[in-house]
Design an enzyme around this catalytic site. Structure first.
Site, short mmCIF file in Angstrom:
data_model
loop_
_atom_site.label_atom_id
_atom_site.label_comp_id
_atom_site.label_asym_id
_atom_site.label_seq_id
_atom_site.Cartn_x
_atom_site.Cartn_y
_atom_site.Cartn_z
N VAL A 98 0.98 -1.22 -0.03
CA VAL A 98 0.00 -0.07 -0.10
C VAL A 98 0.92 1.22 -0.08
CG1 VAL A 98 -1.59 1.18 1.21
CG2 VAL A 98 -1.86 -1.32 1.11
N CYS A 99 1.82 1.18 0.90
CA CYS A 99 2.56 2.48 1.09
C CYS A 99 3.51 2.63 -0.29
CB CYS A 99 3.28 2.47 2.14
SG CYS A 99 2.42 2.56 3.66
N THR A 100 4.04 1.42 -0.83
CA THR A 100 5.00 1.37 -1.64
C THR A 100 4.14 2.10 -3.13
OG1 THR A 100 6.12 -0.32 -1.16
CG2 THR A 100 6.21 0.21 -3.68
N LEU A 139 3.64 6.10 -2.78
CA LEU A 139 4.94 6.40 -3.08
C LEU A 139 5.04 6.62 -4.45
CD1 LEU A 139 7.14 5.59 -0.11
CD2 LEU A 139 6.18 7.80 -0.47
#
Length: 70
Positions: A45-47, A50
């Site tokens: 999710v965070c990747t 970004l």
């Protein structure tokens, strides 16, 4: 303490990936700061988020913008 859109963020200092201190107020008057928190670093999710910043907001590559991720 919640910060509203357009409100000045409170100052803070954290160490970067090289162990050097970075203070938010050091950018005041010289750069616009995009401050992104991603608490699940290294998750898909965070990747993806970004990547979206990189791909969908070319403004973050301007010389007057600093992207800080926490």
């Amino acid at each position: 303490m919640a910060v509203e859109v357009g409100q000045e963020a409170p100052d803070f200092e954290l160490k970067n990936q090289h162990g050097e201190p970075v203070r938010l107020s050091s950018f005041r008057g010289t750069k616009n700061v995009v401050l992104v928190f991603y608490p699940l670093a290294f998750s898909s999710v965070c990747t993806t988020e970004l990547y979206a910043l990189r791909d969908d907001f070319p403004e973050i590559t301007r010389d007057d913008v600093e992207l800080l991720t926490v």
